[in-house]
Design an enzyme around this catalytic site. Sequence first.
Site, PDB file in Angstrom:
ATOM      1  N   THR A  46    -100.808-103.818  32.676  1.00  0.00           N
ATOM      2  CA  THR A  46    -101.935-103.106  33.275  1.00  0.00           C
ATOM      3  C   THR A  46    -102.716-102.326  32.218  1.00  0.00           C
ATOM      4  O   THR A  46    -103.948-102.372  32.181  1.00  0.00           O
ATOM      5  CB  THR A  46    -101.429-102.118  34.339  1.00  0.00           C
ATOM      6  N   THR A  47    -101.997-101.626  31.348  1.00  0.00           N
ATOM      7  CA  THR A  47    -102.630-100.798  30.328  1.00  0.00           C
ATOM      8  C   THR A  47    -103.401-101.634  29.312  1.00  0.00           C
ATOM      9  O   THR A  47    -104.336-101.151  28.679  1.00  0.00           O
ATOM     10  CB  THR A  47    -101.568 -99.927  29.630  1.00  0.00           C
ATOM     11  N   ARG A 140    -100.875-100.077  42.861  1.00  0.00           N
ATOM     12  CA  ARG A 140    -101.850-101.096  42.452  1.00  0.00           C
ATOM     13  C   ARG A 140    -101.760-102.369  43.289  1.00  0.00           C
ATOM     14  O   ARG A 140    -102.742-103.070  43.456  1.00  0.00           O
ATOM     15  CB  ARG A 140    -101.653-101.448  40.970  1.00  0.00           C
ATOM     16  N   LYS A 164     -89.102-102.685  36.192  1.00  0.00           N
ATOM     17  CA  LYS A 164     -89.940-101.546  35.838  1.00  0.00           C
ATOM     18  C   LYS A 164     -90.482-100.997  37.146  1.00  0.00           C
ATOM     19  O   LYS A 164     -91.292-101.623  37.812  1.00  0.00           O
ATOM     20  CB  LYS A 164     -91.088-101.968  34.922  1.00  0.00           C
ATOM     21  N   ILE A 206     -91.062 -97.903  30.099  1.00  0.00           N
ATOM     22  CA  ILE A 206     -92.199 -98.608  29.515  1.00  0.00           C
ATOM     23  C   ILE A 206     -93.362 -97.646  29.678  1.00  0.00           C
ATOM     24  O   ILE A 206     -93.842 -97.416  30.787  1.00  0.00           O
ATOM     25  CB  ILE A 206     -92.457 -99.958  30.186  1.00  0.00           C
TER      26      ILE A 206
END
Length: 292
Positions: A46-47, A140, A164, A206
């Site tokens: 995502t980042t 999300r 995660k 993470i």
Amino acid sequence: MNKFLGTGVALITPFNNDLSVDHDALSELVNFNIENGINYLVISGTTGESVTITSREKIEIISTISKANGGRVPMVLGIGGNNTSSVLNELKTTNFSDIDAILSVAPYYSKPTQEGFYQHFKAVAEASPVPVILYNVPGRTAKNMEPETTLRLAKKFKNIIAVKEAGNNTQQYLELIKYKPDDFLIISGDDDLALGVTLAGGAGVISVIGQAFPKKFSKMIQLGLEDEAKAAYKLHFELMELISLIFSENNPAGIKAVLSELHISNCTVRLPLVEATEALKSKIKLAVNTLN
């Protein structure tokens, strides 16, 4: 399994002002993180603004990161989506020579049932040539993958090695840690909860903020793994304000503003995201200067 203990960082994708990928900045970011103690790299999450990256750019990004890494730390690649057949096709066509695991997001938008989640990840596990880290981020995806489903997958498929969790749900973390198989990792995807999760028996994080302050953040998580709570929380309190700030508008605009202050990359993001507001940039600048 030990490859994924500690601090992984969800790398941004730096862009030039013309929105092309800034490979020089990406290489610098990778070196900065490895030299300051992070344990593994996560690519195209995502980042990394993965939803606006083309397939060709993704290949080039993997190549740049792999070259900069030079085999020093493990690499995790984001491969996921809400079209199961498309995910399976990407698994068939990806070069995994430098990839140690995949991070596969729970199907978004479609809002599957828990059985739908299970069948999707069953197909992913059977098709993946490398270990699978599940990625549950209900904020999300619009649907939570319940602990029962995650644990069912963990017990059934040996190559599903971790999850995660990024639901900011302390109770769900604790339930997963309590009932997980011994060799299954619970990885925090919430920077603000990462230390508490680690101290409770999680495998680390993470992280987003970790790529800007890798030495301080990875030390905090390592102290957590060693049950050194007092020393670890001292570092957590130092980072706490900045962690809150970077998520106050959107990710990765916040972390890109931090990295701009550190002269590693600029603030450019791709639409539909926009840069952090000037008000937020001012707060981030003050917080970075204070931390440094």
